[in-house]
Design a protein around this motif. Structure first.
Motif, short mmCIF file in Angstrom:
data_model
loop_
_atom_site.label_atom_id
_atom_site.label_comp_id
_atom_site.label_asym_id
_atom_site.label_seq_id
_atom_site.Cartn_x
_atom_site.Cartn_y
_atom_site.Cartn_z
N MET A 21 -2.79 68.89 -12.53
CA MET A 21 -4.16 69.13 -12.14
C MET A 21 -4.42 70.63 -12.21
N SER A 22 -5.62 71.00 -12.66
CA SER A 22 -5.96 72.42 -12.73
C SER A 22 -7.00 72.76 -11.66
N VAL A 23 -7.12 74.03 -11.41
CA VAL A 23 -8.05 74.51 -10.40
C VAL A 23 -9.49 74.34 -10.93
N SER A 24 -10.39 73.97 -10.04
CA SER A 24 -11.77 73.69 -10.47
C SER A 24 -12.58 74.99 -10.59
N ASP A 25 -13.62 74.92 -11.42
CA ASP A 25 -14.52 76.05 -11.59
C ASP A 25 -15.19 76.43 -10.27
N GLU A 26 -15.50 75.42 -9.45
CA GLU A 26 -16.13 75.67 -8.15
C GLU A 26 -15.19 76.42 -7.22
N ASP A 27 -13.91 76.03 -7.21
CA ASP A 27 -12.93 76.72 -6.36
C ASP A 27 -12.71 78.16 -6.84
N ILE A 28 -12.72 78.37 -8.15
CA ILE A 28 -12.56 79.72 -8.69
C ILE A 28 -13.75 80.59 -8.27
N ALA A 29 -14.95 80.05 -8.40
CA ALA A 29 -16.15 80.80 -8.00
C ALA A 29 -16.12 81.14 -6.52
N PHE A 30 -15.68 80.19 -5.69
CA PHE A 30 -15.58 80.42 -4.26
C PHE A 30 -14.60 81.55 -3.95
N ALA A 31 -13.43 81.52 -4.57
CA ALA A 31 -12.41 82.55 -4.32
C ALA A 31 -12.90 83.92 -4.76
N LYS A 32 -13.54 83.98 -5.92
CA LYS A 32 -14.05 85.27 -6.41
C LYS A 32 -15.11 85.83 -5.47
N GLU A 33 -15.98 84.96 -5.00
CA GLU A 33 -17.03 85.40 -4.07
C GLU A 33 -16.43 85.82 -2.73
N LEU A 42 -3.33 83.64 -4.21
CA LEU A 42 -3.24 82.54 -5.16
C LEU A 42 -4.23 81.46 -4.76
N LEU A 43 -4.75 80.79 -5.75
CA LEU A 43 -5.58 79.61 -5.53
C LEU A 43 -4.83 78.44 -6.15
N TYR A 44 -4.41 77.52 -5.31
CA TYR A 44 -3.64 76.37 -5.76
C TYR A 44 -4.59 75.32 -6.34
N SER A 45 -4.07 74.44 -7.15
CA SER A 45 -4.91 73.45 -7.84
C SER A 45 -5.68 72.52 -6.89
N ASP A 46 -5.21 72.37 -5.66
CA ASP A 46 -5.93 71.52 -4.70
C ASP A 46 -7.00 72.29 -3.93
N GLY A 47 -7.20 73.57 -4.29
CA GLY A 47 -8.22 74.39 -3.64
C GLY A 47 -7.71 75.25 -2.51
N MET A 81 -2.66 80.33 -14.04
CA MET A 81 -1.22 80.15 -14.25
C MET A 81 -0.77 78.85 -13.61
N MET A 82 -0.03 78.06 -14.34
CA MET A 82 0.63 76.84 -13.85
C MET A 82 -0.31 75.94 -13.04
N GLY A 83 -1.52 75.76 -13.51
CA GLY A 83 -2.47 74.88 -12.84
C GLY A 83 -3.21 75.53 -11.70
N GLY A 84 -2.88 76.76 -11.37
CA GLY A 84 -3.55 77.49 -10.30
C GLY A 84 -4.18 78.76 -10.83
N LEU A 85 -4.48 79.67 -9.92
CA LEU A 85 -5.13 80.92 -10.27
C LEU A 85 -4.54 82.05 -9.46
N CYS A 86 -4.20 83.14 -10.11
CA CYS A 86 -3.74 84.35 -9.43
C CYS A 86 -4.93 85.28 -9.28
N LEU A 87 -5.05 85.91 -8.11
CA LEU A 87 -6.11 86.88 -7.86
C LEU A 87 -5.48 88.26 -7.74
N TYR A 88 -6.07 89.22 -8.45
CA TYR A 88 -5.56 90.58 -8.49
C TYR A 88 -6.61 91.56 -8.00
N SER A 89 -6.18 92.59 -7.32
CA SER A 89 -7.03 93.72 -6.96
C SER A 89 -6.45 94.94 -7.64
#
Length: 108
Positions: free
Chosen positions: A1-13, A41-46, A26-34
């Motif tokens: 399962m991959s991370v959803s566009d909605e979850d990515i938008a939420f994390a970025k905001e 990290l944003l895991y695939s389940d949100g 990465m690997m179905g999730g998302l890494c956040l960098y500053s």
């Protein structure tokens, strides 16, 4: 399962303004960098995780955060990663989330 566009938008905001924010899937999730440093990290389940090292680990434990672990095939014990769940209060308050992210970055 991959991370959803909605979850990515939420994390970025949620973390907007914590340095120059970038992401990488990465690997179905998302890494956040500053400013090029991974801090969350944003895991695939949100689920959002914050990176904790040093004395900051005690602080996130006190906030009720739990450490991300996973079971490797053929291993008896789970592998613990340096990422901890983001406190519920941070999910509803971007200012708290940003403050915690900045604190995490100060230990990296």
């Amino acid at each position: 399962m991959s991370v959803s566009d909605e979850d990515i938008a939420f994390a970025k905001e949620l973390f907007e303004g914590v340095g120059h924010l970038t992401t990488r899937k990465m690997m179905g999730g998302l890494c956040l960098y500053s400013d090029g440093t991974i801090f969350a990290l944003l895991y695939s389940d949100g689920t959002l995780f914050i990176k904790a090292q040093g004395d900051f680990i005690d602080e996130v434990k006190a906030l009720g955060c739990t450490q991300w672990t996973y079971q490797r095939e053929g291993k008896d014990k789970p592998t613990a990663m340096p990422y901890w769940t983001l406190p519920e209060a941070c999910l509803d308050d971007p200012d708290e989330a940003k403050a915690l992210a900045r604190k995490a970055l100060s230990y990296l």
